[in-house]
Each structure stands twice: as structure tokens, then as C-alpha cells.
Write a protein that holds these residues in place. Structure first.
Motif, short mmCIF file in Angstrom:
data_model
loop_
_atom_site.label_atom_id
_atom_site.label_comp_id
_atom_site.label_asym_id
_atom_site.label_seq_id
_atom_site.Cartn_x
_atom_site.Cartn_y
_atom_site.Cartn_z
N LYS A 1 69.28 50.43 11.97
CA LYS A 1 70.45 51.04 11.35
C LYS A 1 70.93 50.16 10.19
O LYS A 1 71.07 48.95 10.31
N GLY A 2 71.17 50.79 9.05
CA GLY A 2 71.68 50.08 7.89
C GLY A 2 70.65 49.31 7.10
O GLY A 2 70.99 48.66 6.10
N ALA A 3 69.38 49.37 7.51
CA ALA A 3 68.34 48.63 6.79
C ALA A 3 68.08 49.27 5.43
O ALA A 3 68.29 50.47 5.23
N SER A 4 67.61 48.47 4.49
CA SER A 4 67.17 48.99 3.21
C SER A 4 65.82 49.67 3.41
O SER A 4 64.82 49.01 3.70
N THR A 5 65.81 50.99 3.30
CA THR A 5 64.61 51.75 3.65
C THR A 5 63.40 51.30 2.86
O THR A 5 62.32 51.04 3.42
N VAL A 6 63.52 51.20 1.54
CA VAL A 6 62.37 50.88 0.70
C VAL A 6 61.92 49.44 0.93
O VAL A 6 60.72 49.16 1.08
N ALA A 7 62.85 48.50 0.95
CA ALA A 7 62.48 47.10 1.15
C ALA A 7 61.80 46.90 2.50
O ALA A 7 60.79 46.17 2.61
N ASN A 8 62.31 47.53 3.54
CA ASN A 8 61.70 47.46 4.86
C ASN A 8 60.30 48.04 4.84
O ASN A 8 59.34 47.46 5.37
N LEU A 9 60.16 49.20 4.20
CA LEU A 9 58.86 49.87 4.14
C LEU A 9 57.84 49.03 3.39
O LEU A 9 56.69 48.88 3.84
N VAL A 10 58.24 48.47 2.26
CA VAL A 10 57.32 47.69 1.43
C VAL A 10 56.84 46.44 2.17
O VAL A 10 55.64 46.15 2.22
N GLN A 11 57.77 45.68 2.74
CA GLN A 11 57.37 44.43 3.39
C GLN A 11 56.42 44.69 4.55
O GLN A 11 55.35 44.07 4.65
#
Length: 893
Positions: A768-778
């Protein structure tokens, strides 16, 4: 009639139509004052013949024809001098390649220097979204090398034909390479993106290029009704590998222009000429920002094993480049790499070229039931051509009568596969040699292992224990672009217990398996209590689904998609000759009797599901679910043994139904992430697309689930997406389907898949509240680019047991090149922002030879700004979201 001849006929008919409609100089668009006529043929790597024969025709017959027309027109006024535009790679590697004769080469070079033989900026037509960043960048280098060699201005235009749609990486790529204009022409039978005729195409980073899109390969001599500018492009295309127009055809065009188009200036020229003229008008044109998923992209999974290799090896090209340079920075002498790496990139790019074998009309294209198997038996019995040399079969018209024509057709698919096998051989060999050298150089004696992190941020992860096959170790905190090392004694052996329980607990999840459907029916995140599986779905997580399609699905898709309903349009896009749906109905098959084995260690919990009840589609299937005990993700691996070859339309999937309310899909496409509800241009593929990083499915509080595959690039959001086309489909169901294989298209992709192979997918919860794109990329890039290992024994070296390399101040920035400059001398570093963050970025070197400054350059090696000083081993600059940034390193004298 052959497809190539029909396409040529269509183009000639368009000229004839223009002549008929413009008799007496009437109906010319009143705004148009200048028409720029550009001549080009469509380059197919191997569709019309084996590549070796296509290349020979380009080197010899086509060039002789083009040079004859060029030399004949040299006596005409300058604006009537014939110019022939050619793609970068065939001109660089074949027409000017080592097999060219000295006599013809001299004439070719004269034509290049005079501007009569012209190269545009791209290597050829690609399935663009199937490639990775640096492959595309290296593809620009062929035309750049030609213009630099002959002292010509670097081209500002580019052209692709046939493939209907391309990733929105194109505006970003071309803008950052100094290319200002792109012309795209569609295959006459296919649907196409509903772009304006002339427009600014904006990429995810905000870059814009001028773009002309035509729904045929090229465009009429007659300006279209709503053409917005004084300068008009008449893109005159001949068909697939047909070659230049004849002098007679050009004479007719000149005669028509003189008589029927008074007051309008006709220029025979280049794409650059048109681009300069229209840009000088400063036209008021619409801007379009959006992505264009390829409606032909299903074809890359007709070669699932080789596409898996491509997916695995392409990130390792950059990793090899960076490791080699980093080792030199650490004082380790390495063998020369640049030529080998250039070859690897070339072969990877050739695998991404849009033709995947010879035209399927030379194979058992319309045979179903057992007829095609009889054809295969006949092919196996055919004698080889004289001396086993297929080059003795000189042209495509001879295919059906020449000895060995069936074997030749089959061989064409193997030759396509070989390109990426060549890349794999080069990169795998060079990478492992260097990893072992690094292990030998660390200050540890005896048997030891080095773990190298090819990403520029600190990471942890699992590796396979080299001394105990099938056993895993968890390695913590490997430095950016750096390594850690251990003696093999320090990697403790694992104790293993096994059972056959369908319910168990890991440190992060409570898990329940369904042995009827074969997958996870319940996955509860312990820290939040969230149920991560959509328990209302027909599917479970990791379920294998095999679809066999009927004439009903095929015909529905064909009628929605194809603009040509008969002849070659039907033969290429449809499946004529199929058994009727009443006798061969649609079938959705999942094995229903799975056996389970669960192995528990201190590092992993591994569940293996197996079945031999396959209904004849294979010998057996295996599903493996790996739950690391140190990280909250699940690796799902599917494997097939002896898949049965079948020409009936079919496809395989791994299913991932997620428990996400009001789902928003974020699809990590090449160039930047896409929301399929808002970011896809109408007319493109909404059901099936290639993914560069991964896919997130999130709800309004940003929590949800995500996945990425190191092996399988194609996904469908919401529902399985083979044999489906829509102008407005938006996924509503929170599920992702990963395509394992398909034989959807007749044209020039393999018509069946058989054998044994595996593919894997990683899934993880999004907080919850995570940066969707940054999380996905890493997480995606840690999936696609794993920790790498080397081993050594004997005397210790001098390097420390742990050391970092080049590092970036924020996660989500890839280093796509760190090595010898492919466009000149020296060393370059190239970054590519992935996380959607604009702002200051710091690059820190770990280099025994101190870098003095860095010089900003574009993607073709041209200087773009003043040098930036490097202080204390680092420098700062502004890096825009989804943008590349390239620098040439300057060392002290």
C-alpha cells in the motif's frame, strides 16, 4: 500471384490512379507547392528467400539496377537526379561488405558520395518492442558509420515498412539520436494505428519527432486531401526485396509531372530533403502521445526457446560490457571485446528483424489433419541441392521447382534461430571467462566463488550453490556494479526435508495448492492478511492453460483485423484449409491430475507439480513454485517434455488471477510504462503485447500484485489474448496471462512448436502506498538480470573480498553501456531512466585510472554539450524521466 508482386502492383496502381484523377492539372491540393519523391524498396531479411540469396541480390542485381538508373539520370537537372534510399544494415554489412567486388564497390561509393545512394537512420524494420534499449541504439550505428566514412552529414530521417505498429520508444530513441523525422508505412492487409497523416509523435520522456504514417508501404504521388503543409512526401515503395524502379517507370513519372502537374515542383530526393523542407515551414501539427503495441508481436513466441534465449541474453550484453570495463578499472587485464560485442549486438538485432523465415506458402501452409505430416516426411526425403549449397537456388520464383525447396523452407527458420544462438554463444563465453577471472583475482585462497551484481544499486538475492547442484544460497548486499566473494566452505550445505502437503507456511505467505487445476488457490500475505489470489476466478495462480482454436475464433479475428479478405491477405493472416469448428471445436485444456512434492530448506521452499495426463499434447508437464525464505516473492516455472507438434492454431499460457479491486494495469513497456486504459493508440494491439520490465495490477491505495518474466516477453491483460482484436478493449479483470507459445500466423513464422523447454515468471505483492513504477522497475530488472557467479581455485589474488563499481544515486536507472565507444574512440557510459523520476542524478566511478571529466553525447556519439567535471570520482547532471543520457569519459593526459 506472389505477395511481393501484388504489393508492387498496388503501388503502381496508386500512381496510375493519381494520374487519372489529376488530368489537366486539376485537383492538386491547393496548399502543396513542392512534392518530394523518395524511392525505396522494402527490405525483408529472409521472407522472399534464404538470407544469403537476398543479400547476394542486394549486392549484385539490385545494385546494378540502381546504379544504372542513377548514372542515367545524372545528366538531368539536379532535382530530377534519381536517389535510392536504403536501410542502414544491408548497405553497411552487405552492399559495402567484404563480399562486394572492387569494381562495383567503386561505383557504389561514388553514388554514396554524390547523394544518389542514400542511407536512412534505422537498420531495417524490426519487431521493435521485442528488443532491449542498447540493441536499438547499436542499430543506429550502421548508417552513422557510413555517413562518417564518406564525410556526409548524419542523416536526420528514418523509415520502417510493413510492421504496423512500434513501441513509443521510437520518439525517445530517435530524438536523442538527433533524428528529426520518421516515416512509417503499414502492410496493406493489416490494421494500423489511427495516427494523423503528419504529426508530432511524443514519447514517454516528452521527446517529439515529426512523423508521417501511411496505411500502405508508401504514398501516392498525388497529395492527400487534407495534407497540412506546402511540402508533400510521395514515398514511392517497391515490394519486398523487389529492388529499385526501372528507368522506364521513372521516365513515365517525369513525363506525367511535366504535363499534368504544372506549377508544382517535383523533386527527386531523400527523406532528409523532405524533412528539412517541411520543418522549415514550422507547421502547426497535432501532437500525439501514446504507445503502439505491435499487432504482429505474437510471432516471436512461435520460437519460444530462442525467444527465451533472447530475453535472457540481451540484458547480459550490457552486463558483459560493464563487467569488462569495471575489471579494467580494478586493474585486471582483459582480452579485446569491442568486435565480439558488436557482433553479438548485430546478431541480436537480426533476430529482432521482422521476417522470421521464408514465406510460408513454400511450406505445408494450408494442410491440416495429417496432410502436413506427410509433407514433412517428403521434406525429409528431399535431396539437398548441389554440394549442399542452397545459394545455387538463385531466386524465389524457383522455390517450387528447385531441388530441396522444402528443406530450404525449413532451413530458413533454423537460420533465423541461429542469429540469437550466435549472440548467446558470444556473450555467454566472454561473460563466464571474465567472471572466473574475477574470482581468481580476489584475495581468497582455495575454491571460491565471486557473486557479481550487474545492476547499479545494492541488492540481495539467491544464487545456485556451485558445489551442490539444485541447492541455493542467499547472498546479502552485493554492491552496485560490484561483487562479493566467498570460499565454497563458507557456503553452507542445506538440510532438506520433503513432504506432499498442499498447505504450508513460509516466512511471508500461507499457501494452499489446488491439485486439480495445478496452481496456488490461496496465497495470504502474513504481514497484512491480504488474500492475493482472486478466489472467484476460473483460474489459480500459475495454472497452465493450453488453447486450441477453431475456425470460429480465427475467422472472427480475421474479419475484424484484415483489410484484404481474400488472396494473399487471407493466406497470410487467416488459416485457410482449417477443419471446420463443428469437427474441431475450440478447446481450453488444463491437466487435471497433478502430483505434488514439497522440499523445505533453510533458504527456500520449493513445490514441484507433475502430470503425465496431457491428453496427447505432450509427454508431461512440470510446474515448479519457489518461495525464498528471505524475500517476499514466488518464482513460477513451467516445463514441457516432448510437446506434440500441431498445425491446428494453438497457444499456451501461465495464468495469474490477482485479488485486486478496481484494478489499474501498469505495463512496463519498452520506453516507459503504459496504462492500457489511456495510453494505447487506437488500432494497435490491446490484447497481447511485449513487456520490457513487468506488469503491476494495483487498486486505488496502490497495493496489489506484480509480475515479471526472465524468459517470456508476451502478456495479455485481463484475459488470454490470442486471435482477438479490438479498437477499444480495456482490461477489467485483475488477471495477467503470460504467453508460452503460439502458432497464430501463417506468413513467415513457424507453424508449429514441439520439443522440450521451460519458461518462468516471478510474482510479488505490492505494498500500500508504494510507487508503482519504481517498485515494478526494481523488481523486474532484478528478475531479468540476476546475480552472476564465477568460480576459481588455487592461489589467491589481490582484490578485496568485496568491492563496488560504478553506482547511480537512485534506483531505477539502468546502465545500458559502459565500455568502448561504438561510434568512435574512448570509453562511454550510457544511462537510461526507468522509474519515471526527473531530477538530479549522481554517477560515481570506482576507477583506478581517475576520470577527469565526461562529455555529453547523443545516441550516435555526437557531442551535445560542454564537458562536465568529475570531482572525487563522481559527477552530477539532470536526468529526465524515461530518458537516456550518454557520456564519453575524458581521462588525464
Amino acid at each position: 500471384m506472389k505477395r511481393t508482386k501484388i504489393i508492387l502492383l498496388l503501388m503502381l496502381m496508386s500512381i496510375a490512379t493519381a494520374i487519372a484523377q489529376q488530368q489537366g492539372g486539376k485537383n492538386i491540393h491547393p496548399k502543396v507547392t513542392d512534392i518530394w519523391v523518395v524511392f525505396k524498396t522494402h527490405f525483408d531479411l529472409g521472407f522472399t528467400d534464404l538470407p544469403e540469396n537476398v543479400f547476394r541480390r542486394y549486392r549484385e542485381e539490385m545494385m546494378d539496377n540502381a546504379l544504372t538508373v542513377i548514372e542515367k539520370s545524372a545528366t538531368l537537372p539536379p532535382e530530377k537526379h534519381f536517389a535510392w534510399t536504403v536501410s542502414g544494415w544491408p548497405l553497411y554489412a552487405q552492399i559495402l561488405g567484404p563480399l562486394q567486388t572492387p569494381e562495383r564497390r567503386a561505383r557504389i561509393e561514388k553514388a554514396i558520395k554524390s547523394g544518389a545512394l542514400v542511407v536512412h537512420g534505422l537498420p531495417f524494420t524490426t519487431h521493435t518492442e521485442s528488443l532491449d534499449y542498447e540493441d536499438l541504439v547499436r542499430g543506429l550505428g550502421y548508417s552513422t558509420a557510413i555517413t562518417r566514412k564518406y564525410g556526409l552529414p548524419t542523416t536526420i530521417s528514418a523509415k520502417m515498412t510493413d510492421v504496423p505498429s512500434h513501441s513509443w520508444i521510437m520518439p525517445t530513441l530517435l530524438h536523442h539520436a538527433g533524428i528529426k523525422f520518421l516515416q512509417l508505412g503499414c502492410n496493406p492487409a493489416s490494421q494500423y494505428p489511427r495516427f494523423p497523416e503528419l504529426f508530432w509523435w511524443e514519447g514517454p520522456d516528452g521527446s517529439k519527432i515529426l512523423c508521417n504514417y501511411t496505411s500502405l508501404y508508401g504514398s501516392d504521388i498525388r497529395p492527400t486531401e487534407n495534407w497540412p503543409c506546402k511540402n508533400y512526401l510521395a514515398m514511392q515503395m517497391t515490394g519486398d526485396n523487389h529492388g529499385p524502379p526501372s528507368s522506364q517507370e521513372i521516365d513515365k513519372l517525369l513525363a506525367y509531372a511535366a504535363k499534368e502537374m504544372p506549377g508544382v515542383k517535383i523533386h527527386f530526393g531523400t527523406l532528409d530533403d523532405f524533412a528539412k523542407a517541411v520543418l522549415a515551414e514550422h507547421p502547426d501539427l497535432p501532437t500525439v502521445k501514446g504507445d503502439c503495441p505491435d499487432t504482429w508481436i505474437h510471432g516471436i513466441q512461435s520460437n519460444p526457446r530462442e525467444t527465451k534465449i533472447a530475453r535472457n541474453i540481451r540484458p547480459l550484453e550490457s552486463a558483459l560490457d560493464g563487467l569488462n570495463t569495471q575489471m579494467q578499472c580494478w586493474g585486471i587485464s582483459t582480452s579485446p571485446l569491442s568486435e565480439k560485442l558488436a557482433k553479438a549486438y548485430e546478431q541480436s538485432l537480426l533476430y529482432g528483424e521482422h521476417t522470421w523465415g521464408m514465406n510460408a506458402e513454400y511450406g505445408p501452409r494450408y494442410s491440416y489433419g495429417d496432410d502436413w505430416k506427410k509433407w514433412m516426411d517428403e521434406a525429409a526425403a528431399e535431396p539437398l541441392p548441389e554440394n549442399g549449397n542452397y545459394a545455387t537456388l538463385k531466386n524465389s520464383d524457383a522455390h517450387n521447382t528447385a531441388t530441396g525447396s522444402k528443406r530450404k523452407w525449413l532451413r530458413s527458420y533454423d537460420e533465423k534461430r541461429q542469429y540469437i544462438l550466435n549472440t548467446n554463444d558470444i556473450v555467454d563465453k566472454e561473460l563466464h571467462q571474465r567472471l572466473d577471472m574475477l574470482a581468481a583475482a580476489v584475495n581468497k585462497s582455495g575454491k571460491r566463488i565471486v557473486i557479481y551484481n550487474p545492476l547499479p544499486w545494492t541488492r540481495s538475492g539467491m544464487i545456485e550453490n556451485p558445489s551442490e547442484k539444485g541447492s541455493y544460497c542467499y547472498i546479502k548486499d552485493v554492491p552496485p556494479s560490484g561483487y562479493v566473494s566467498y570460499s565454497l566452505d563458507e557456503l553452507k550445505a542445506q538440510s532438506v526435508t520433503t513432504d506432499e502437503k498442499t498447505e504450508f507456511s513460509t516466512p511471508y505467505f500461507n499457501v494452499v495448492f489446488d491439485l486439480t487445476r495445478g496452481g496456488i488457490s490461496s496465497l495470504i500475505e502474513k504481514s497484512t492478511g491480504r488474500q492475493l489470489v482472486d478466489t472467484s476466478s476460473t483460474y489459480v495462480i500459475g495454472q497452465f492453460l493450453h488453447e486450441r482454436f477453431s475456425t470460429h475464433e480465427v475467422n472472427k479475428w480475421f474479419n475484424a483485423y484484415s483489410r484484404i479478405k481474400e488472396g494473399w491477405g487471407l493466406n497470410d493472416l487467416g488459416k485457410p484449409g482449417m477443419i471446420d469448428a463443428s469437427k474441431a471445436p475450440y478447446l481450453a485444456f488444463t491437466p487435471r491430475a497433478w502430483k505434488i512434492n514439497v522440499a523445505h530448506t533453510n533458504v527456500t521452499d520449493i513445490v514441484t507439480l507433475t502430470t503425465t495426463e496431457t491428453s496427447g499434447f505432450a509427454t508431461n508437464y512440470t510446474l515448479t513454485f519457489t518461495f525464498p525464505r528471505n524475500t517476499a516473492y514466488v518464482d513460477v516455472s513451467w516445463a514441457v517434455t516432448a510437446k506434440t507438434a500441431d498445425k491446428q492454431p494453438e497457444g499456451g499460457w501461465l495464468c495469474f488471477p490477482f485479488n485486486v479491486k478496481q484494478p489499474t494495469f501498469t505495463i512496463g513497456r519498452l520506453g516507459g510504462p503504459v496504462n492500457p486504459a489511456t495510453d494505447i493508440i487506437p488500432g494497435c494491439n490491446r490484447y497481447l503485447m511485449a513487456v520490457n520490465s513487468g506488469v503491476s495490477v494495483t487498486q486505488p491505495d496502490q497495493s496489489g500484485m506484480a509480475l515479471s518474466s526472465a524468459d517470456a516477453p508476451l502478456i495479455s491483460p485481463g484475459e488470454p489474448g490470442l486471435w482477438k482484436y479490438s479498437m477499444d478493449y480495456v482490461p477489467k479483470v485483475p488477471a495477467v496471462f503470460v504467453n508460452l507459445y503460439n502458432n497464430m500466423w501463417n506468413t513467415n513464422f513457424p507453424l508449429w512448436q514441439d520439443g522440450s523447454w521451460s519458461e518462468s515468471v516471478r510474482i510479488w505483492p505490492v505494498d500500500k502506498g508504494a510507487s508503482t513504477v519504481a517498485n515494478l522497475v526494481q523488481h523486474s530488472w532484478e528478475t531479468r538480470l540476476p546475480l552472476l557467479t564465477g568460480v576459481a581455485a588455487g592461489q589467491s589474488g589481490k582484490l578485496p573480498a568485496k568491492q563496488g563499481g560504478i553506482a547511480i544515486s537512485r534506483n531505477g536507472v539502468l546502465i545500458t553501456a559502459f565500455g568502448e565507444n561504438p561510434d568512435g574512440n574512448g570509453t562511454i557510459v550510457r544511462l537510461w531512466e526507468q522509474a519515471g523520476i526527473s531530477g538530479n542524478c549522481t554517477v560515481k566511478f570506482n576507477n583506478s585510472r581517475k576520470v577527469k571529466a565526461v562529455l555529453p553525447i547523443d545516441l550516435r556519439g555526437n557531442k551535445t554539450g560542454p564537458a562536465i567535471a568529475v570531482k572525487n570520482g563522481s559527477f552530477d547532471f539532470h536526468l529526465g524521466k524515461y530518458s537516456p543520457a550518454s557520456f564519453q569519459l575524458i581521462y588525464p593526459d
